[in-house]
Motif scaffolding. Structure first.
Motif, PDB file in Angstrom:
ATOM      1  N   UNK A   7       0.854  -1.191   0.000  1.00  0.00           N
ATOM      2  CA  UNK A   7       0.000   0.000   0.000  1.00  0.00           C
ATOM      3  C   UNK A   7       0.891   1.242   0.000  1.00  0.00           C
ATOM      4  N   UNK A   8       0.489   2.249  -0.773  1.00  0.00           N
ATOM      5  CA  UNK A   8       1.233   3.509  -0.785  1.00  0.00           C
ATOM      6  C   UNK A   8       0.341   4.603  -0.190  1.00  0.00           C
ATOM      7  N   UNK A   9       0.902   5.340   0.771  1.00  0.00           N
ATOM      8  CA  UNK A   9       0.153   6.428   1.402  1.00  0.00           C
ATOM      9  C   UNK A   9       0.800   7.755   1.006  1.00  0.00           C
ATOM     10  N   UNK A  10       0.001   8.645   0.463  1.00  0.00           N
ATOM     11  CA  UNK A  10       0.497   9.943   0.023  1.00  0.00           C
ATOM     12  C   UNK A  10       0.182  10.998   1.079  1.00  0.00           C
ATOM     13  N   UNK A  11       1.191  11.409   1.832  1.00  0.00           N
ATOM     14  CA  UNK A  11       0.992  12.440   2.875  1.00  0.00           C
ATOM     15  C   UNK A  11       1.754  13.711   2.491  1.00  0.00           C
ATOM     16  N   UNK A  12       2.022  13.874   1.202  1.00  0.00           N
ATOM     17  CA  UNK A  12       2.778  15.050   0.771  1.00  0.00           C
ATOM     18  C   UNK A  12       1.961  16.323   0.990  1.00  0.00           C
ATOM     19  N   UNK A  13       2.625  17.372   1.454  1.00  0.00           N
ATOM     20  CA  UNK A  13       1.950  18.651   1.692  1.00  0.00           C
ATOM     21  C   UNK A  13       1.294  18.733   3.060  1.00  0.00           C
ATOM     22  N   UNK A  14       1.293  17.631   3.804  1.00  0.00           N
ATOM     23  CA  UNK A  14       0.644  17.622   5.125  1.00  0.00           C
ATOM     24  C   UNK A  14       1.706  17.691   6.219  1.00  0.00           C
ATOM     25  N   UNK A  19       1.003  12.918   8.593  1.00  0.00           N
ATOM     26  CA  UNK A  19       1.706  11.752   8.033  1.00  0.00           C
ATOM     27  C   UNK A  19       1.714  10.539   8.970  1.00  0.00           C
ATOM     28  N   UNK A  20       1.947  10.790  10.262  1.00  0.00           N
ATOM     29  CA  UNK A  20       1.959   9.683  11.231  1.00  0.00           C
ATOM     30  C   UNK A  20       0.552   9.100  11.402  1.00  0.00           C
ATOM     31  N   UNK A  21      -0.453   9.979  11.415  1.00  0.00           N
ATOM     32  CA  UNK A  21      -1.846   9.523  11.543  1.00  0.00           C
ATOM     33  C   UNK A  21      -2.225   8.630  10.368  1.00  0.00           C
ATOM     34  N   UNK A  22      -1.891   9.106   9.157  1.00  0.00           N
ATOM     35  CA  UNK A  22      -2.254   8.335   7.963  1.00  0.00           C
ATOM     36  C   UNK A  22      -1.536   6.994   7.936  1.00  0.00           C
ATOM     37  N   UNK A  23      -0.280   7.009   8.380  1.00  0.00           N
ATOM     38  CA  UNK A  23       0.464   5.753   8.476  1.00  0.00           C
ATOM     39  C   UNK A  23      -0.244   4.801   9.448  1.00  0.00           C
ATOM     40  N   UNK A  24      -0.577   5.311  10.634  1.00  0.00           N
ATOM     41  CA  UNK A  24      -1.206   4.456  11.654  1.00  0.00           C
ATOM     42  C   UNK A  24      -2.556   3.923  11.188  1.00  0.00           C
ATOM     43  N   UNK A  25      -3.344   4.820  10.569  1.00  0.00           N
ATOM     44  CA  UNK A  25      -4.674   4.399  10.105  1.00  0.00           C
ATOM     45  C   UNK A  25      -4.568   3.323   9.025  1.00  0.00           C
ATOM     46  N   UNK A  26      -3.676   3.545   8.067  1.00  0.00           N
ATOM     47  CA  UNK A  26      -3.586   2.630   6.923  1.00  0.00           C
ATOM     48  C   UNK A  26      -2.902   1.319   7.260  1.00  0.00           C
ATOM     49  N   UNK A  27      -2.076   1.362   8.303  1.00  0.00           N
ATOM     50  CA  UNK A  27      -1.387   0.136   8.699  1.00  0.00           C
ATOM     51  C   UNK A  27      -2.386  -0.947   9.118  1.00  0.00           C
ATOM     52  N   UNK A  28      -3.550  -0.486   9.611  1.00  0.00           N
ATOM     53  CA  UNK A  28      -4.569  -1.443  10.051  1.00  0.00           C
ATOM     54  C   UNK A  28      -5.134  -2.236   8.878  1.00  0.00           C
ATOM     55  N   UNK A  40       6.057  11.660   2.247  1.00  0.00           N
ATOM     56  CA  UNK A  40       5.744  12.875   2.992  1.00  0.00           C
ATOM     57  C   UNK A  40       6.741  13.972   2.655  1.00  0.00           C
ATOM     58  N   UNK A  41       6.315  15.214   2.842  1.00  0.00           N
ATOM     59  CA  UNK A  41       7.222  16.351   2.655  1.00  0.00           C
ATOM     60  C   UNK A  41       7.484  17.096   3.965  1.00  0.00           C
ATOM     61  N   UNK A  42       6.769  16.748   5.027  1.00  0.00           N
ATOM     62  CA  UNK A  42       7.034  17.336   6.349  1.00  0.00           C
ATOM     63  C   UNK A  42       8.432  16.882   6.778  1.00  0.00           C
ATOM     64  N   UNK A  43       9.387  17.831   6.924  1.00  0.00           N
ATOM     65  CA  UNK A  43      10.759  17.412   7.254  1.00  0.00           C
ATOM     66  C   UNK A  43      10.855  16.656   8.575  1.00  0.00           C
TER      67      UNK A  43
END
Lengths: 78, 131
Positions: A7-14, A19-28, A40-43
């Motif tokens: 699965x690929x999660x796109x958190x760019x611009x957030x 990014x961590x939330x989307x990772x945690x949600x999608x990991x399920x 992600x683009x958040x440094x």
């Protein structure tokens, strides 16, 4: 390093905490042993994901930089 | 994981600089497996009133003079926190002091008093943060 992700999660611009939330949600939605790719683009994501993995026990297989993007591969452990 | 502390958060202000970081920390901690509870008291109770987070977000936009970039809408943060199992509590004294009825709150929010919070966090392994 190129890793095959389920699965690929796109958190760019957030920014944090998205990014961590989307990772945690999608990991399920993947099974233990499978890999998720997060872009992600958040440094802060590069450092935050290490802390997240320390707490959750999931495994970071690799973190690449592609221009401004941080690309992380995470294996669901349990 | 069993030695991991719980996080108990008190939100007493409806200012964006209180509510945003409280919900960001809560939802992030919960997504990392930490058990999190938030007790909303005094002006902080606004976040649990129907339409409250929308008002708080509008205040933030007004002070910025535009849309916040990269930050989730406050309603999404609240929903994410709930979906990760963060427990939200409303302060009973605040409701009474402000002349509010329970039905003004979002669905499913327990109304509790200080004793409940103290009982849950005074012993054991809780860390308390106040916003």
């Amino acid at each position: 390093m190129r890793i095959k992700a389920k699965l690929v999660v796109d958190a760019r611009g957030m920014m944090c905490p998205y990014p961590i939330m989307l990772l945690s949600l999608n990991l399920k939605s993947i099974s233990p042993g499978e890999v998720i790719e997060v872009r992600a683009t958040d440094p802060a994501f590069e450092i935050d994901i290490v802390s997240w993995a320390n707490s959750t026990g999931h495994e970071i297989l690799g973190v690449n930089k592609e221009g401004d993007e941080i690309v992380a591969y995470v294996k669901r452990v349990k | 994981m069993s030695s991991q502390p719980n996080l108990a958060i008190i939100v007493r202000s409806d200012r964006p600089e209180s509510v945003y970081p409280a919900l960001i920390l809560a939802s992030t901690a919960a997504s990392m497996g930490v058990k999190v509870e938030i007790f909303f008291t005094f002006y902080g109770l606004k976040a649990l009133i129907k339409g409250g987070v929308e008002d708080i977000e509008a205040k933030f936009k007004e002070s910025l003079g535009g849309e916040p970039r990269g930050v989730p809408p406050l309603k999404d943060l609240l929903n994410m926190a709930k979906s990760f199992g963060v427990e939200l509590y409303a302060c009973s004294t605040t409701l009474e002091a402000m002349g509010l009825k329970e039905n003004i709150l979002l669905e499913g929010i327990p109304v509790v008093g200080a004793a409940t919070f103290v009982n849950r966090h005074i012993q054991g392994n809780s860390r308390i943060l106040i916003f």
